[in-house]
Write a protein that holds these residues in place. Sequence first.
Motif, PDB file in Angstrom:
ATOM      1  N   ASN A 112     -18.152   6.315  46.121  1.00 30.03           N
ATOM      2  CA  ASN A 112     -19.367   6.965  45.620  1.00 30.03           C
ATOM      3  C   ASN A 112     -20.628   6.187  45.977  1.00 30.03           C
ATOM      4  O   ASN A 112     -21.674   6.782  46.228  1.00 30.03           O
ATOM      5  N   SER A 116     -23.498   7.938  48.183  1.00 28.48           N
ATOM      6  CA  SER A 116     -24.862   8.085  47.678  1.00 28.48           C
ATOM      7  C   SER A 116     -25.900   7.828  48.770  1.00 28.48           C
ATOM      8  O   SER A 116     -27.036   8.276  48.657  1.00 28.48           O
ATOM      9  N   ALA A 171     -17.227  15.416  46.835  1.00 27.30           N
ATOM     10  CA  ALA A 171     -18.286  14.458  46.528  1.00 27.30           C
ATOM     11  C   ALA A 171     -19.174  14.223  47.752  1.00 27.30           C
ATOM     12  O   ALA A 171     -20.388  14.079  47.625  1.00 27.30           O
TER      13      ALA A 171
END
Length: 174
Positions: A112, A116, A171
Amino acid sequence: MVNHDPLRGYWRLFKEFAAISGLHISLEKSTLYLASISYSFRDAILATFPFGYGSLSVCYLGLPLLTKRMSLADCLLLIEKIRSRISSWKHHFLFYAGRLQLLSSVISSLINFWISAFRLPSACIKEIEKICSAFLWSVPDLNTRKAKITWSEVFRPKKKGGLGLKSIVEANKV
C-alpha cells in the motif's frame, strides 16, 4: 553559449531564504539531478555551480524517484523487500493463521505504501502474489504449486468463503 539566468535566480532564492530563515544550503550534502538536457548544458551548469551531480535511480523515503512510467525492473526493490521479510519468517514455525496475519498486515502495508505513490505494473503484482501464495500455503519450501485454493479466492470476504485479504489489483486501480 549557455544562459545561466534561470539558474542564477534559483541561487538567489537560496540566498534570500538563508537571509530570512538563517538556514543555509549545505553544498557538501547537495546533489543536482538533471533530466532531459544536453551534456554540454549539464557540464556548463556543473562548472558554474558548486553542486555534486547525481543520476537516477535514487530512492527517497524507500521509493524510487522515476522520470518515466514504472516498469518491472523498478519494482525489484519492492519484490526484494517482500522476499526478505518472508524469508525471515519462514523458519519461525508459524501456523497458517499467523502467516495469513503477516500477509494481511505487514506485506499489505508495504504494498500500500508503494501503491500510494505509483501504479504497479501487472507483472509486479503477479510476482508479489506468487510469493505470497507460496508463503501462505507451503512454508518452508515456498512452492507455488501447493495452493489449497485459487489465489483469487483468497481475496473474497470471509463471509463468502474467502480469507479476507485485500486484492492488490483492486488497490492498484484505486
